[in-house]
Motif scaffolding. Structure first.
Motif, mmCIF file in Angstrom:
data_model
loop_
_atom_site.group_PDB
_atom_site.id
_atom_site.type_symbol
_atom_site.label_atom_id
_atom_site.label_comp_id
_atom_site.label_asym_id
_atom_site.label_seq_id
_atom_site.Cartn_x
_atom_site.Cartn_y
_atom_site.Cartn_z
ATOM 1 N N TRP A 8 -12.465 -15.836 23.369
ATOM 2 C CA TRP A 8 -13.520 -16.366 24.243
ATOM 3 C C TRP A 8 -14.830 -16.540 23.476
ATOM 4 C CZ3 TRP A 8 -12.344 -12.161 28.454
ATOM 5 C CH2 TRP A 8 -11.096 -12.417 29.025
ATOM 6 N N ILE A 9 -15.152 -15.552 22.648
ATOM 7 C CA ILE A 9 -16.389 -15.642 21.869
ATOM 8 C C ILE A 9 -16.278 -16.739 20.822
ATOM 9 C CG2 ILE A 9 -17.930 -14.415 20.292
ATOM 10 C CD1 ILE A 9 -17.100 -11.823 21.738
ATOM 11 N N ALA A 10 -15.116 -16.846 20.173
ATOM 12 C CA ALA A 10 -14.926 -17.876 19.149
ATOM 13 C C ALA A 10 -15.094 -19.276 19.737
ATOM 14 C CB ALA A 10 -13.546 -17.726 18.516
ATOM 15 N N LYS A 11 -14.629 -19.470 20.971
ATOM 16 C CA LYS A 11 -14.716 -20.778 21.601
ATOM 17 C C LYS A 11 -16.064 -21.013 22.282
ATOM 18 C CE LYS A 11 -9.734 -20.945 22.508
ATOM 19 N NZ LYS A 11 -8.681 -20.817 23.542
ATOM 20 N N ASN A 12 -16.780 -19.934 22.601
ATOM 21 C CA ASN A 12 -18.060 -20.050 23.318
ATOM 22 C C ASN A 12 -19.099 -19.122 22.695
ATOM 23 O OD1 ASN A 12 -17.040 -21.630 25.907
ATOM 24 N ND2 ASN A 12 -15.603 -19.950 25.564
ATOM 25 N N PRO A 13 -19.459 -19.319 21.418
ATOM 26 C CA PRO A 13 -20.403 -18.396 20.772
ATOM 27 C C PRO A 13 -21.775 -18.378 21.422
ATOM 28 C CG PRO A 13 -20.029 -20.339 19.405
ATOM 29 C CD PRO A 13 -19.018 -20.385 20.511
ATOM 30 N N GLU A 14 -22.101 -19.404 22.213
ATOM 31 C CA GLU A 14 -23.405 -19.432 22.883
ATOM 32 C C GLU A 14 -23.552 -18.300 23.882
ATOM 33 O OE1 GLU A 14 -20.658 -22.119 25.266
ATOM 34 O OE2 GLU A 14 -21.130 -21.808 23.147
ATOM 35 N N MET A 15 -22.449 -17.639 24.261
ATOM 36 C CA MET A 15 -22.555 -16.511 25.171
ATOM 37 C C MET A 15 -23.338 -15.354 24.534
ATOM 38 S SD MET A 15 -18.855 -14.528 25.290
ATOM 39 C CE MET A 15 -17.994 -15.887 26.077
#
Length: 372
Positions: free
Chosen positions: A33-40
């Motif tokens: 999830w972080i790899a695909k959405n680092p903006e989190m």
């Protein structure tokens, strides 16, 4: 955390859960999830490797390796319900291993990642696009490495060590990842807890005053200080006018600053020859998002007083919709960013431009996010 029920004009409490109870795994789920959405994690990050094990004489693996907007390396370590006792020591080892990586080595590491997970993408070009630099300006890992932890629960020995590292100018951030559920729906909240967002900017400023930068020219130092000062004063101007665009965004040494809306960012940008506001879509390789909003081009432009530029950027991963400062005002301010006497005019233009741009673009963008 509560879910708002507009129909009943009430709220419904979400149930806080543990990752293990939801059968969520560290590498298979949270890391992806972080790899695909680092903006989190609250900023623009470019993931350049995961499960990286390219260290000499060791089989250790760091979870995620990223590049920030300053070209610095960011070590991201993920845990689930508990950090364990040794997570800080583990991350410090990884940071020390990464400290010797050169620009060419980092490009090679990123290229191997793209070769495995993407199709025919060029690592160097991706880095240049992300950093908005020319080929001869590409210099990576020139400053100390940063560390980011993501976990649901932090042990006291971990938080104590992190706070000690911060006092000694080691850049560390802790994010709490908390799952919630309601019926069959599962939600994830990610929030920065160390340092608190409202104190981070002060800490950075204090550290910058105390730390002598060794490998930067005087001009670069002055430029970075000017950028932090400019964005800090701009944020104060927004606060005075009760505009919350940048309330949770720290002033940084970057030429753009903005706030996220889904997978895109509404940003204020200081260009080399112009000033602009924009909707920036960083990961739009197949141009799905751009094409979706472009279908509403006439609707957006009919509700906006000005010339909007639509940039599909077919040779790049990113795409953008932008509004540039008109020439008559640009002629007055061009080349004058270094002179603070012009900042007030620039602040006023940014505020007016973004409010009008956001009112015209965001309603359509929200519909696009539901359509895609």
């Amino acid at each position: 955390m509560y879910k708002i029920n507009k129909l009943s004009n009430n709220v419904e409490k979400l149930e806080q859960r543990l990752f293990r109870d939801l059968n969520i795994r560290e590498r298979q789920h949270l890391q992806e999830w972080i790899a695909k959405n680092p903006e989190m994690l609250g900023e623009d990050l470019l993931i350049i490797q995961k499960e990286f094990d390219g260290f000499n004489d060791t089989n250790e693996r760091l979870d995620l390796l990223a590049i920030d907007k300053n070209g610095g390396l960011v070590i991201i370590e993920n845990k689930l319900d508990d950090t364990g006792r040794d997570v800080v020591w583990q991350a410090l080892k990884y940071a020390s291993y990464c400290s010797t990586l050169t620009t060419s080595q980092i490009i090679k590491i990123f290229q191997s990642y793209l070769d495995k997970w993407s199709n025919n993408e060029d690592a160097k070009q991706n880095l240049l696009d992300f950093l908005e630099k020319n080929d001869d300006e590409l210099l990576l890992n020139k400053n100390d490495q940063r560390i980011i932890f993501v976990a649901n629960n932090y042990r006291k020995e971990v938080t104590s060590t992190v706070l000690w590292l911060l006092r000694h100018n080691i850049q560390v951030q802790c994010f709490r990842a908390t799952p919630y559920s309601m019926s069959d729906d599962v939600f994830l909240q990610v929030e920065q807890i160390i340092p608190l967002p409202e104190t981070k900017e002060f800490m950075i400023d204090a550290q910058e005053k105390e730390k002598e930068v060794q490998d930067k020219s005087k001009n670069i130092q002055e430029s970075e200080q000017r950028l932090v000062k400019f964005w800090s004063q701009f944020k104060s101007k927004l606060t005075e006018q009760k505009i919350d665009y940048l309330d949770r965004v720290a002033s940084k040494t970057e030429y753009s600053i903005g706030f996220w809306k889904g997978p895109s960012k509404f940003a204020f940008c200081l260009g080399k020859t112009n000033f602009r506001v924009e909707l920036y879509i960083p990961n739009d390789t197949n141009k799905i998002y751009f094409d979706a909003i472009f279908r509403h081009k006439s609707e957006v432009e009919s509700s906006f007083d000005g010339i909007i530029t639509w940039e599909r950027l077919d040779t790049k991963k990113a795409s953008r919709v932008r509004f540039d400062m008109p020439n008559e005002l640009l002629n007055k301010l061009e080349g004058k960013f270094n002179d603070e006497i012009y900042w007030g005019d620039l602040f006023n233009w940014y505020i007016d431009a973004m409010q009008r741009f956001f009112r015209a673009v965001n309603p359509v963008w929200e519909r696009v996010l539901k359509e895609v």
